[in-house]
Write an enzyme that holds these catalytic residues in place. Sequence first.
Site, short mmCIF file in Angstrom:
data_model
loop_
_atom_site.label_atom_id
_atom_site.label_comp_id
_atom_site.label_asym_id
_atom_site.label_seq_id
_atom_site.Cartn_x
_atom_site.Cartn_y
_atom_site.Cartn_z
N GLU A 140 17.16 17.84 -2.78
CA GLU A 140 15.79 17.64 -2.30
C GLU A 140 15.07 16.59 -3.14
OE1 GLU A 140 13.65 21.30 -1.82
OE2 GLU A 140 11.71 20.33 -1.99
N ARG A 160 -4.08 -15.05 4.07
CA ARG A 160 -5.50 -14.90 3.72
C ARG A 160 -5.91 -15.99 2.73
NH1 ARG A 160 -10.55 -13.35 5.06
NH2 ARG A 160 -11.73 -12.62 3.25
N GLN A 182 -2.56 -15.86 -9.59
CA GLN A 182 -1.56 -15.12 -10.38
C GLN A 182 -1.77 -13.60 -10.31
OE1 GLN A 182 -1.42 -15.44 -14.77
NE2 GLN A 182 0.49 -16.52 -14.43
#
Length: 404
Positions: free
Chosen positions: A256, A282, A293
């Site tokens: 799990e 953008r 940066q």
Amino acid sequence: MDFDLSPEQRELRRATIAFARSELGAAAADDDRESRFPARDWARCAEHGVLGWPVPARYGGRGLDPLSTMIALEALGYGCRDNGLVFAVNNHLWGCAVYLLLHGTEEQKTRYLKPMCDGALVGAHALSEPEAGSDVLGLRTTAVRDGDHYVLDGTKWFVSNGPVADVFVVLARTGGETGGAAGGGAGRGRAQDALSAFLVTADLPGVHRTREFTKLGLRSTPMGAVEFDGARVPAGNLLGREGSGYAIFNATIEWERAFMFAGHLGVMERLLESSIAHASSRRQFGRAIGGFQAVAHEIADMKIRLELARLILYRVGWLKRERRLALQDATIAKIFVSESLVRTAMAAVQVHGARGYLNGYDLERELRDALGGPIFAGTSAVQRGILAELLGLSGVLSGAPEGG
Ligand SMILES: Cc1cc2nc3c(=O)[nH]c(=O)nc-3n(C[C@H](O)[C@H](O)[C@H](O)COP(=O)(O)OP(=O)(O)OC[C@H]3O[C@@H](n4cnc5c(N)ncnc54)[C@H](O)[C@@H]3O)c2cc1C
């Protein structure tokens, strides 16, 4: 060491992504808003074989080896926008089916696994209780032998898939006293021998699904409480032998703690791609924001986390394929992958600015969905405690004095 995927694994990855993109998650945003289980998508997963990926063909599954299962789950996480659906699949597989596979009798496997693979039965794991979360040995649900049945009494909380589940793996106390890891059951034998694991079906008299929890993320996985009120469970539904519940839990949890997080890799990759695309298109201050940066480094760190998370998870997949123990690696994987997804989701929101924060762009949902990972299947703090104890430090988890 060979880090290449085989042609079959590459095809599995391609086909899973194609399936998940075209068939799953179309209503992810609505299902999230309404906290609604996507029953039709679940049925599609069953048709496609997802619900039986690691289950051998003789029990109705696809019989994928552990590493290939990991690759398939990663692809599912990448292609399916509904993280709640992927989480529901994982609970079914790693909270229930794997217990049967590893510890079930031939009769139990034949009876339950086929309907779990074909979608007729939904599986869940009922471990946590109102008073026992991290401290599994402190759980209070009791199971008392009565002829050819066990009578179960107690309350389980936070059961993922609980409200829609047909079969639960339940841990209950068959001996000792309630007390927890810090010394419970000391009066009547070892606390570790006081628990037993059962397969409990929801249709038994005395099994009640009493409440549904609403939550921050992964909302299309329904989560509920299950109460046992004198529930008579056939003795044939005991997993392993009486008193072996804690050993069974420990032997299964490494599956799990790693496989449940394979889908996180896919989500991290999706968030990385979306962040690169946004940072490239953008423009602010006359240039693409990816040229700054600060933004570029966020994206580089996303890639570093993804590749390292993939390495540790594939290593667990490989260890399990080789039938080797993987507790330490699975513990490291659980911590690193779940926390990496949270960091990556936060970074993705940041890179997208207000669009990351608003409803309707998916990113805020990705962040909410990510936040559960360091809690379920054992919190990050508890995993660090387990790791420290595996490294030889004592009493880290229980707070017990040395040697206690
Ligand atoms: C999305 C989600 C799905 C879940 N699904 C299931 C499910 O299907 N079945 C199920 O049984 N449960 C499920 N759970 C419950 C989950 O297993 C528990 O939340 C988890 O084990 C922690 O238990 P708790 O919430 O009671 O917290 P607690 O155990 O009360 O812990 C609270 C805080 O104390 C810290 N803490 C506790 N003990 C120690 C320690 N020894 N050392 C250091 N820090 C410690 C924890 O790290 C945590 O920060 C789910 C939870 C979530 C969030």
